[in-house]
Design an enzyme around this catalytic site. Structure first.
Site, PDB file in Angstrom:
ATOM      1  N   LYS A 116       0.810  -1.217   0.000  1.00 29.64           N
ATOM      2  CA  LYS A 116       0.000   0.000   0.000  1.00 29.64           C
ATOM      3  C   LYS A 116       0.844   1.267   0.000  1.00 29.64           C
ATOM      4  CE  LYS A 116      -4.167  -1.941   2.099  1.00 29.64           C
ATOM      5  NZ  LYS A 116      -3.851  -3.330   1.843  1.00 29.64           N
ATOM      6  N   HIS A 235     -13.943  -3.055   9.384  1.00 21.28           N
ATOM      7  CA  HIS A 235     -13.290  -2.851   8.089  1.00 21.28           C
ATOM      8  C   HIS A 235     -13.591  -3.965   7.088  1.00 21.28           C
ATOM      9  CE1 HIS A 235     -11.232   0.414  10.049  1.00 21.28           C
ATOM     10  NE2 HIS A 235     -10.699  -0.411  10.922  1.00 21.28           N
ATOM     11  N   ARG A 297      -7.135  -8.268  -8.375  1.00 21.28           N
ATOM     12  CA  ARG A 297      -7.828  -9.549  -8.466  1.00 21.28           C
ATOM     13  C   ARG A 297      -9.317  -9.284  -8.637  1.00 21.28           C
ATOM     14  NH1 ARG A 297     -10.290  -9.205  -3.590  1.00 21.28           N
ATOM     15  NH2 ARG A 297      -9.104  -8.395  -1.817  1.00 21.28           N
TER      16      ARG A 297
END
Length: 664
Positions: A116, A235, A297
């Site tokens: 990230k 989350h 993906r």
């Protein structure tokens, strides 16, 4: 086009990929662990190969075993699904090196977007807006804390290699940062083998907006519009919809253009998702939407995009991997109607959403909508894998119609004895804020009490009627020999019954583990209709149904002592003859102060020590199970009496991990 495909995955995504492959005449190959020997994806494949023990790190995550299975079966291509090895660049390279087709993003793209911090730096260079935060190499706790203090709380700690909601923690104050960091790093190391993190400013009114992109090997990249995935818990996405409510054409153009730019920056091929965080405090605006990450993906929620565009994304993946161009030009991709998806989890909302495992003795899902699942009636929900057991997907002309249809579908779910979030989903979809499209990622946390609680007086009426029916049968057919009424002895309960007259009586049952006592007057016609309470509410027991007024509830036999009412997605256990069934379960925080393991797992932390004074809800012990950490908390204010296990210990289901003595 290749003639055979091995899916390096399990569960519903393996079944989903097989469905398209079979339609296209492609031979399907499954891999499975010892725990999945009888799994649905194994049954649906043309061929299946055992690749190891139950633990994913010894089976589904072992690239060599997957490649060996592919070579053994002559697979021409490998589809990774999502999770496991789907974003592993080394695995993708090994597939190509072995002479097979990789149905996924190029390894270079996976590497570019897989971490990230590096991905955000790349997006800055490409001119894509990103959220403020820290992405540095110094990972010392002191440096990370100082950066968080400088950014200003609340902040979000995120694993750089993370995904799927794992390895993420919101921190609201400086003194809570180090504990949250340690927990996040443990989960990241366990899930991804990498404990590095980044720090982001937490947006206080956040919306999670993501764009489906698709690229081919000829340099073309298109988008298939946006999805809103703002309804999340810890989350993890719960409800997804497409398009995003409140998205005007100008903002859509800005966010989808940014997504295409991001994909082109890494020469992307195949299906991918660009995730954005939006500050929705003043509605969706282009200058208040920032890049978060890219998932290289197919996403769990891809069916909502398929629904509004009419595209089969798995077929597109097959064609792109075979070297074909994107099937449609951007201008030819339609956006029709509104689609929503609900994730059905094997978990117990009434007990802190702890995962639930075991045999699916009763398993009924709606028949008139799209359902993607990897389990079946009589199958098992394993402790070893993610607890999602199905996705319920609807497509209607409007958002209002889609929300109501999905709520109806969730209400129709019948699962026992494994617990699910179907009732929670039903209430969430009917919540006024969701219906009004007043959504953000904090909605579930803000409305949790009302979303978890079941407050429906008709349930008590139906339960009493069902219990009375069973008692009537027992006394009629068994003549009452050695069968004392379970209702006698309940606080305030008396029992009176005559077949040839309408007695005055109080009737009781245990509903979800608590005694319920209501006045009952039997109908003199056939003993099957019961009039309950001063208002003479009517309840009629039919074959596998109970009718209360205009409402009809399904029911099923549990065991000799228990019947199960299915009400708006809830499974309510009614113990009518001695047994005590509790829908909320006893695992986790118990009324006697004993904290029991909800399932087998490993102790990873003990935030409290013996002798500590604790308050209700304070974490006492942290258990790692089903790929997530679960904090067992104090059931009331008190003192920790003992902790029976140490960090690193493996524990079995229902083991007493700690005890808390209530303050007098």
């Amino acid at each position: 086009m290749f003639k055979s495909v091995l899916v390096a995955n399990r569960g519903e995504i393996a079944c989903r990929v097989f469905r398209t492959a079979k339609r296209m005449g492609i031979r399907t190959i499954a891999v499975y662990s010892e725990a999945d020997a009888h799994a649905l994806h194994v049954q649906e494949a043309d061929e299946a190969i055992l690749i190891g023990p139950a633990a994913a790190r010894e089976s589904y995550l072992v690239a060599e075993k997957v490649l060996a299975a592919a070579k053994q079966t002559g697979a021409e291509a490998i589809h990774p699904g999502y999770g496991f090895l789907s974003e592993n660049a080394e695995f993708a390279e090994a597939v190509v090196a072995a002479g097979m087709i990789w149905i996924g993003a190029p390894p270079a793209s996976i590497r570019a977007m897989g971490l990230k911090d590096a991905a955000k730096k790349l997006m800055v260079e490409a001119g894509v807006p990103v959220t403020p935060g820290y992405m540095g190499e110094d990972q010392s706790p002191d440096r990370l804390k100082s950066e968080a203090d400088a950014i200003g709380y609340p902040v979000l700690i995120k694993a750089v290699a993370g995904g799927g909601g794992k390895g993420m923690r919101r921190v609201d104050a400086s003194d809570a940062f180090l504990d949250a960091l340690a927990s996040c790093q443990r989960e990241a190391a366990s899930s991804f083998g990498d404990d590095r993190v980044l720090i982001e400013k937490y947006i206080l009114s956040p919306r999670h907006i993501e764009v489906q992109v698709f690229g081919d090997s000829h340099g073309e990249v298109v988008h298939l519009y946006e999805r809103d995935c703002s309804l999340q818990r810890r989350h993890q996405k719960v409800i997804e919809e497409a398009p995003a409510p409140g998205m005007d054409p100008a903002t859509r153009e800005a966010v989808t253009s940014a997504a295409v730019k991001a994909a082109k920056a890494v020469n992307y091929v195949g299906a991918g998702t660009i995730e954005f965080i939006a500050d929705a405090s003043e509605g969706l605006k282009a200058d208040r939407i920032w890049f978060m990450e890219m998932n290289t993906r197919l996403q769990v929620e891809h069916p909502v995009t398929e629904s509004i565009t009419g595209v089969d994304l798995v077929e597109w993946q097959f064609r792109a991997a075979a070297g074909e161009p994107v099937p449609l030009k951007q201008a030819d991709i339609p956006l029709n109607g509104w689609a929503m998806e609900a994730r059905l989890y094997a978990e117990d909302p009434a007990n802190g959403f702890l995962p639930s495992i075991g045999k699916l003795e009763h398993f009924v899902l709606p028949a008139d909508i799209r359902v993607d699942t990897g389990v079946y009636a009589g199958g098992e929900v394993s402790q070893f894998y993610d607890p999602m057991i199905a996705k319920l997907i609807v497509h209607e002309d409007t958002r209002e119609a889609a929300a109501e249809r999905l709520a109806e579908a969730c209400a129709e779910v019948e699962v026992w004895p494994v617990k699910t979030n179907a009732g929670f989903l039903t209430r969430l979809l009917r919540h006024p804020r969701f219906v009004a499209a007043d959504v953000d990622t904090g909605l579930i946390a803000a409305e949790a009490e009302g979303l978890v609680a079941v407050n429906d007086p008709d349930i008590d009426i139906a339960a009493i009627a069902l219990a009375a029916e069973d008692e009537w049968h027992a006394r009629t057919y068994f003549k009452g020999a050695d069968r004392a009424s379970p209702f006698e002895g309940l606080p305030g309960a008396t029992f009176g019954f005559r077949l040839n007259g309408p007695p005055s009586a109080s009737y009781g049952a245990r509903v979800a583990g608590r005694p319920v006592v209501l006045p009952v007057l039997t109908d003199t016609t056939d003993g099957f209709e019961w009039r309950i309470g001063a208002d003479q509410a009517s309840a009629e027991v039919l074959h596998q149904q109970v009718r209360v007024g205009d409402r009809v509830f399904n029911w099923a036999y549990g065991d000799d002592h228990t019947d199960i009412l299915f009400v708006d997605g809830e499974a309510i256990a009614v113990a009518w003859r001695g047994g005590i069934a509790d829908r909320a379960g006893s695992a986790g925080a118990a009324s006697d102060g004993a904290l029991r393991a909800p399932m087998p797992g490993k102790i990873v932390a003990t935030p409290a020590k013996a002798g500590d004074a604790v308050t209700k809800g304070q974490p006492i012990i942290v258990l790692e199970a089903m790929k997530m950490e679960h904090a067992l908390t104090a059931p009331f204010d008190g003192v920790v009496g003992e902790i029976g296990y140490a960090v690193g210990d493996q524990v079995g289901a229902d083991a007493v991990l700690a005890k808390v003595a209530e303050n007098s």
